[in-house]
Design an enzyme around this catalytic site. Structure first.
Site, mmCIF file in Angstrom:
data_model
loop_
_atom_site.group_PDB
_atom_site.id
_atom_site.type_symbol
_atom_site.label_atom_id
_atom_site.label_comp_id
_atom_site.label_asym_id
_atom_site.label_seq_id
_atom_site.Cartn_x
_atom_site.Cartn_y
_atom_site.Cartn_z
ATOM 1 C CB CYS A 106 -0.977 -0.043 1.172
ATOM 2 S SG CYS A 106 -2.404 1.049 0.933
ATOM 3 C CG HIS B 213 -4.169 -3.894 2.558
ATOM 4 N ND1 HIS B 213 -3.363 -3.553 3.630
ATOM 5 C CD2 HIS B 213 -4.549 -2.723 1.990
ATOM 6 C CE1 HIS B 213 -3.282 -2.233 3.701
ATOM 7 N NE2 HIS B 213 -3.989 -1.708 2.722
ATOM 8 C CD GLU C 77 -2.626 -6.669 5.115
ATOM 9 O OE1 GLU C 77 -3.333 -5.671 5.325
ATOM 10 O OE2 GLU C 77 -1.927 -6.799 4.093
#
Length: 364
Positions: A251, A336, A338
């Site tokens: 990001c 993202h 994760e």
């Protein structure tokens, strides 16, 4: 008997929306953005990337599963405000420890419900993200616009959310990385730890020399809030680390890496925020459904001649979603992997970074 409206949302173009308060009752000037995720309001609430932003949730019912101990993405949530259609103050979830409103009161985050979020989100899509004020209905439109106009646009978002000291999160494996904390989500640390990688989190502003003295196997640059132009300290650090360690950015970290190589960034009309953005991996041709939260993007043409090449493209608007320098062992993605919340299509990127680190160690 219908409850009287006791909160008001005013946009900087004069649009007004009346609603009801939940969470903290305070006035605040922020940027207004929207998120299309159907679940994950706790993770959104606690994502440091939302510093100075108020989030409109497109899913109409928010608060129905309460707040749990395990789903925070930061120790101290800093969301500017939360705007919803319908707020549920009676959650049904055996893991819930308190209501969303109670958590927002604790962290001094204001909320407004009863808003026509479909109309509001359509306005943001058509006219772009703007500044807004959450306030009392007693404040006139003219007064609200004056407050917004006289509130400076902040440029210290990363400094507000970064760690204040070095923290180490140990794992069972022998590999260790340094993570530059620009507003890092905790699930990034959890993901590395679960893969046997110890993480030393260092504050934004940590210099290249200080990181070199920590002797990591690799360097990670986290997500975070604000304009990448304001992240000058991290950009300088990365410039001085290129070629010294394998590096991975997510990001804002992706944008910082791009700018360290000389690429340019620009602000999107209304950003990407949600859990269902399709991204194409240019190497494999596969489509990943991704979790996203960002206002800025890397300019594709500006990558030419920098040493970085685009690796992923957003299929909705063809923006750059990933970049890589094979020579320097540097990789980054705009989205993202994760998750938290979101799909897990992209967790392979952590394995790719770990493989990169192992190959680098074996080549020495």
């Amino acid at each position: 008997m219908q409850q009287e409206f006791n909160r008001k949302l005013v946009l900087d173009d004069g649009d007004e929306y009346l609603g009801y308060s939940f969470g903290a009752i305070k006035d605040c000037v922020t940027e207004i953005v929207f998120n299309t995720s159907m679940v994950g309001y706790q993770e959104i609430l606690s994502d440091p990337s939302y510093m100075y932003q108020s989030v409109v949730m497109s899913y109409p019912l928010i608060g129905n599963y309460g707040i749990t101990r395990d789903n925070f993405e930061s120790e101290r949530p800093v969301l500017g405000g939360l705007i919803v259609k319908e707020y549920n103050d009676v959650p049904s979830n055996f893991r819930s420890i308190r209501t969303l409103s109670e958590a927002m009161e604790d962290y001094n985050i204001p909320g407004i419900s009863g808003v026509d979020t479909r109309k509001l989100i359509r306005s943001i899509r058509n006219f772009g993200s703007r500044r807004c004020l959450i306030t009392s209905p007693d404040v006139t439109t003219e007064q609200a616009l004056e407050i917004i106009k006289n509130t400076p646009i902040p440029h210290d978002a990363v400094l507000r959310v970064t760690s204040k000291r070095i923290q180490r999160y140990a794992a069972r494996g022998t590999m260790s990385i340094v993570a530059i904390d620009c507003g890092m989500k905790l699930n990034i640390v959890r993901t590395f730890n679960n893969k046997g990688v110890s993480v030393t989190v260092v504050p934004y502003g940590t210099t290249a020399d200080e990181i070199i003295r920590l002797n990591p196997d690799g360097v990670f640059i986290s997500n975070g809030p604000g304009d990448p132009e304001d992240a000058e300290l991290a950009i300088e650090t990365i410039k001085n680390l290129i070629g010294k360690f394998p590096m991975f950015g997510i990001c804002l970290g992706h944008q910082i890496i791009a700018k360290a190589y000389g690429a340019k960034t620009y602000k999107l009309k209304f950003g990407h925020r949600g859990g269902n953005h399709p991204v194409k991996n240019l190497a494999t041709g596969k489509i990943e459904v991704t979790s996203q939260n960002h206002s800025y993007a890397v300019d594709l043409d500006s990558l030419n001649g920098t040493g970085l090449t685009a690796t992923h493209i957003n299929l909705l608007d063809n923006t750059v979603e990933g970049a890589e320098s094979v020579k320097d062992k540097v990789m980054s993605v705009q989205y993202h992997p994760e998750s938290a919340p979101g799909p897990e299509d992209s967790t392979y990127l952590f394995d790719k970074f770990i493989k990169m680190i192992k190959e680098n160690k074996n080549s020495k």
